[in-house]
Design a protein around this motif. Structure first.
Motif: not given
Length: 209
Positions: A99-103, A118-126, A142-145
């Motif tokens: 369900d597409s989590p934010s990070d 592959q990292r997905f951040l706010n719907g944008i894929s790295g 990292a501070q917010n892994p």
């Protein structure tokens, strides 16, 4: 709309049949060497007497041989039945099934001293990449892994992380993804992050001609 999904990109053989968001049949078995032999029977068993509208195949990343087995079978099967064929990659299928989590960092088994990520951040894929243990340690320190998920999470043993699980996996996640958003499917081209384990020299290729 009936969807037949095939996944041999990992070290397993997985086939699912869905209709309008509901699973009608599913068959899966761990297999490192017998995917080509198992797949035709799995498809026959799962399809039964149903008529298929769409055929979806996992294009990778994962097992080099497994990806080729799935694509070759899917292309021949689609041609024989005049079915539209599309491919969905392992990262996207896993991400959508959660369900597409934010990070989140999706990790796919690579069977080497690394893992595909592959990292997905706010719907944008790295960018998809091969990640070593050292690289993952840095990301998770990292501070917010990110959250983590996927078939390669076991590679993180001994590290601190937060894992999330999906109800769907294998061919199920492909069918689920296509049902939720058909635009995420693309041409069925193999998705490799690195070169295959076995390569051939120019000399050996020339001698076989």
């Amino acid at each position: 709309m009936k969807i037949l999904a095939i996944d041999t990109a990992a070290w397993k053989c997985s086939v699912a049949l869905w209709e309008d968001g509901h699973e009608l049949a599913f068959q899966e078995q761990d297999s490192e060497r017998d995917q080509a032999a198992l797949l035709p029977q799995f498809v026959k068993d799962v399809m039964g007497q149903h008529t298929i509208d769409h055929l979806i195949v996992n294009v990778g990343p994962g097992s080099f041989t497994g990806i080729r087995v799935g694509l070759a079978f899917a292309k021949g099967f689609a041609m024989g039945l005049n079915l539209p064929l599309k491919g969905i990659d392992s990262f996207t299928a896993t991400y959508v099934s959660l369900d597409s989590p934010s990070d989140i960092l999706i990790l796919i088994e690579a069977r080497r001293q690394d893992v595909f990520g592959q990292r997905f951040l706010n719907g944008i894929s790295g960018s998809p990449q091969s990640l070593t243990r050292e690289a993952l340690t840095e990301i998770l320190s990292a501070q917010n892994p990110p959250l983590v998920a996927g078939s390669g999470v076991h590679f993180l043993e001994g590290l601190s992380y937060r894992e999330v699980h999906s109800r769907w996996h294998g061919a199920q996640s492909l069918a689920h993804t296509f049902f939720k958003d058909p635009t995420l499917a693309a041409e069925p081209l193999p998705f490799y992050i690195r070169e295959p384990d076995v390569t051939y020299s120019r000399e050996s290729c020339a001698s076989s001609l």
